[in-house]
Design a protein around this motif. Structure first.
Motif, PDB file in Angstrom:
ATOM      1  N   THR A  13      31.235  40.594  34.647  1.00 39.93           N
ATOM      2  CA  THR A  13      31.603  41.480  33.794  1.00 39.93           C
ATOM      3  C   THR A  13      33.167  41.537  33.857  1.00 39.93           C
ATOM      4  OG1 THR A  13      31.363  43.297  34.802  1.00 39.93           O
ATOM      5  CG2 THR A  13      29.656  42.587  33.274  1.00 39.93           C
ATOM      6  N   GLU A  14      33.899  42.040  32.772  1.00 41.88           N
ATOM      7  CA  GLU A  14      35.132  42.181  32.785  1.00 41.88           C
ATOM      8  C   GLU A  14      35.595  43.517  33.858  1.00 41.88           C
ATOM      9  OE1 GLU A  14      39.037  41.079  31.383  1.00 41.88           O
ATOM     10  OE2 GLU A  14      37.145  40.392  31.112  1.00 41.88           O
ATOM     11  N   VAL A  15      34.547  44.317  34.206  1.00 41.97           N
ATOM     12  CA  VAL A  15      35.081  45.265  35.098  1.00 41.97           C
ATOM     13  C   VAL A  15      35.031  44.755  36.417  1.00 41.97           C
ATOM     14  CG1 VAL A  15      33.969  47.334  36.030  1.00 41.97           C
ATOM     15  CG2 VAL A  15      34.148  47.204  33.417  1.00 41.97           C
ATOM     16  N   THR A  16      33.873  43.985  36.692  1.00 45.31           N
ATOM     17  CA  THR A  16      33.768  43.554  38.314  1.00 45.31           C
ATOM     18  C   THR A  16      34.836  42.159  38.466  1.00 45.31           C
ATOM     19  OG1 THR A  16      31.911  41.967  37.408  1.00 45.31           O
ATOM     20  CG2 THR A  16      31.295  44.030  38.076  1.00 45.31           C
ATOM     21  N   LYS A  46      36.796  44.397  25.255  1.00 38.34           N
ATOM     22  CA  LYS A  46      36.075  43.380  26.138  1.00 38.34           C
ATOM     23  C   LYS A  46      35.068  44.114  27.044  1.00 38.34           C
ATOM     24  CE  LYS A  46      35.066  39.207  27.857  1.00 38.34           C
ATOM     25  NZ  LYS A  46      34.151  39.364  28.462  1.00 38.34           N
ATOM     26  N   PHE A  47      35.432  45.357  27.353  1.00 39.01           N
ATOM     27  CA  PHE A  47      34.446  46.159  28.323  1.00 39.01           C
ATOM     28  C   PHE A  47      33.320  46.695  27.436  1.00 39.01           C
ATOM     29  CE2 PHE A  47      38.744  47.059  29.864  1.00 39.01           C
ATOM     30  CZ  PHE A  47      38.550  46.653  31.179  1.00 39.01           C
ATOM     31  N   LEU A  48      33.436  46.766  26.220  1.00 34.68           N
ATOM     32  CA  LEU A  48      32.237  47.176  25.226  1.00 34.68           C
ATOM     33  C   LEU A  48      31.417  45.911  24.661  1.00 34.68           C
ATOM     34  CD1 LEU A  48      33.448  49.872  22.678  1.00 34.68           C
ATOM     35  CD2 LEU A  48      32.097  50.209  24.409  1.00 34.68           C
ATOM     36  N   GLN A  49      32.054  44.864  24.717  1.00 31.99           N
ATOM     37  CA  GLN A  49      31.330  43.408  24.464  1.00 31.99           C
ATOM     38  C   GLN A  49      30.555  43.615  25.596  1.00 31.99           C
ATOM     39  OE1 GLN A  49      35.034  41.008  23.244  1.00 31.99           O
ATOM     40  NE2 GLN A  49      33.241  39.799  22.517  1.00 31.99           N
ATOM     41  N   ASP A  50      30.864  43.133  26.865  1.00 29.31           N
ATOM     42  CA  ASP A  50      30.120  43.110  28.119  1.00 29.31           C
ATOM     43  C   ASP A  50      28.966  44.126  28.213  1.00 29.31           C
ATOM     44  OD1 ASP A  50      32.023  40.829  28.658  1.00 29.31           O
ATOM     45  OD2 ASP A  50      33.042  42.335  30.116  1.00 29.31           O
ATOM     46  N   ASN A  63      44.136  42.343  50.719  1.00 27.71           N
ATOM     47  CA  ASN A  63      43.112  41.702  51.437  1.00 27.71           C
ATOM     48  C   ASN A  63      41.655  41.712  51.039  1.00 27.71           C
ATOM     49  OD1 ASN A  63      42.104  40.467  53.815  1.00 27.71           O
ATOM     50  ND2 ASN A  63      41.330  42.318  54.953  1.00 27.71           N
ATOM     51  N   ILE A  64      41.755  41.682  49.461  1.00 26.38           N
ATOM     52  CA  ILE A  64      40.534  41.838  48.792  1.00 26.38           C
ATOM     53  C   ILE A  64      40.315  40.271  48.200  1.00 26.38           C
ATOM     54  CG2 ILE A  64      39.487  43.026  46.647  1.00 26.38           C
ATOM     55  CD1 ILE A  64      41.176  45.333  47.195  1.00 26.38           C
ATOM     56  N   PRO A  65      39.092  39.847  48.155  1.00 26.07           N
ATOM     57  CA  PRO A  65      38.657  38.413  47.421  1.00 26.07           C
ATOM     58  C   PRO A  65      38.880  38.521  46.148  1.00 26.07           C
ATOM     59  CG  PRO A  65      36.780  39.312  48.298  1.00 26.07           C
ATOM     60  CD  PRO A  65      38.014  40.294  49.026  1.00 26.07           C
ATOM     61  N   MET A  66      39.248  37.434  45.485  1.00 29.18           N
ATOM     62  CA  MET A  66      39.321  37.393  44.065  1.00 29.18           C
ATOM     63  C   MET A  66      38.001  37.250  43.513  1.00 29.18           C
ATOM     64  SD  MET A  66      42.477  37.158  42.656  1.00 29.18           S
ATOM     65  CE  MET A  66      42.269  36.139  41.022  1.00 29.18           C
ATOM     66  N   PRO A  67      37.414  38.357  42.798  1.00 30.08           N
ATOM     67  CA  PRO A  67      35.986  38.156  42.269  1.00 30.08           C
ATOM     68  C   PRO A  67      35.633  36.830  41.526  1.00 30.08           C
ATOM     69  CG  PRO A  67      36.850  40.304  41.944  1.00 30.08           C
ATOM     70  CD  PRO A  67      38.147  39.122  42.157  1.00 30.08           C
ATOM     71  N   ALA A  68      36.678  36.214  40.835  1.00 26.11           N
ATOM     72  CA  ALA A  68      36.363  35.121  40.025  1.00 26.11           C
ATOM     73  C   ALA A  68      36.071  33.879  40.617  1.00 26.11           C
ATOM     74  CB  ALA A  68      37.409  35.054  38.743  1.00 26.11           C
ATOM     75  N   LEU A  69      36.588  33.963  41.994  1.00 23.18           N
ATOM     76  CA  LEU A  69      36.769  32.762  42.735  1.00 23.18           C
ATOM     77  C   LEU A  69      35.535  32.519  43.641  1.00 23.18           C
ATOM     78  CD1 LEU A  69      40.415  32.680  44.028  1.00 23.18           C
ATOM     79  CD2 LEU A  69      39.498  31.745  42.185  1.00 23.18           C
TER      80      LEU A  69
END
Length: 235
Positions: free
Chosen positions: A126-129, A109-113, A197-203
């Protein structure tokens, strides 16, 4: 074809490069002519077979389940082998097996992105972020195998492999039969982010991200222009 290639071999390619051991962890595509021939044949049959015969057959549930089971067996085996080799090559280093095992199980997935981002065809994070199901299950399988086999030593390598293989296969079959994602890693991710205490990136909605970049800059520029106009009027 390139995207499909990296989707199929990306995790193995990147983990092989990180391990730098072409004997114990060779790049699969360069290790056997047979493997490249089989993959190219399967790719052609799925995409260009006359009348879509193979793709139509693969759409049948029994056939699809067989391919999904095989995929998860290979994925679990790659994770276990990369963790074992990382522990051997980097003794005492925790990050090595966890990172390399997770990358091996990411399914490329990382290479695809990276390729899609360079081509301008990537839509969304991206899958990394914003790690998704592929990365989270890869990490969960890696962590379970590493702790049970190499830290606590409660399982032998074959037993640890059987454990993560069973989890991957059962999930793949149930998700396909029930036609539901059944993302068992999402609750774990939510808890982890809440504790850290880190927000979910996907949300985070895309509108908020766009507002954080574009409109703020425009508003600031407008405020500057308004303030300069006010100064001129005062003068």
């Amino acid at each position: 074809m390139q995207i499909g290639l990296f989707a199929a071999f990306g995790g193995g390619i990147v983990s092989s490069l990180l391990l730098q051991d072409p004997v114990s962890a060779p790049i699969a595509l360069f290790h056997s002519n047979y493997l490249g021939l089989v993959w190219t044949t399967c790719w052609w049959l799925m995409n260009y077979c006359p009348k879509d015969l193979v793709a139509s057959a693969h759409g049948l549930l029994p056939v699809r389940l067989v391919t999904k089971i095989c995929l998860n067996i290979l994925r679990a085996g790659l994770i276990a082998s990369r963790v074992d080799l990382s522990v051997y090559k980097y003794p005492g280093v925790i990050a090595a097996p966890l990172v390399i095992g997770t990358i091996a199980g990411s399914g490329g997935k990382f290479l695809q992105d990276g390729i899609q981002l360079a081509c301008g065809s990537l839509h969304g994070p991206t899958e990394v972020t914003a790690p998704g199901f592929a990365s989270r299950t890869g990490f969960a399988g890696t962590l379970a195998y590493y702790i049970s086999v190499h830290v606590l030593e409660v399982l032998k390598p074959a037993q640890g492999l059987a454990l993560i293989t069973t989890v991957f296969v059962v999930h793949g079959v149930l998700a396909d039969v029930l036609k539901q994602p059944l993302d068992w890693t999402h609750p774990l991710a939510v808890i982890t982010h809440a504790v850290a205490n880190i927000p979910m990136p996907a949300l985070q909605p895309a509108s908020k991200q766009a507002a954080a970049k574009g409109p703020k800059g425009k508003q600031s520029a407008q405020s500057v222009s308004h303030s300069s106009t006010d100064v001129k009027k005062d003068r």
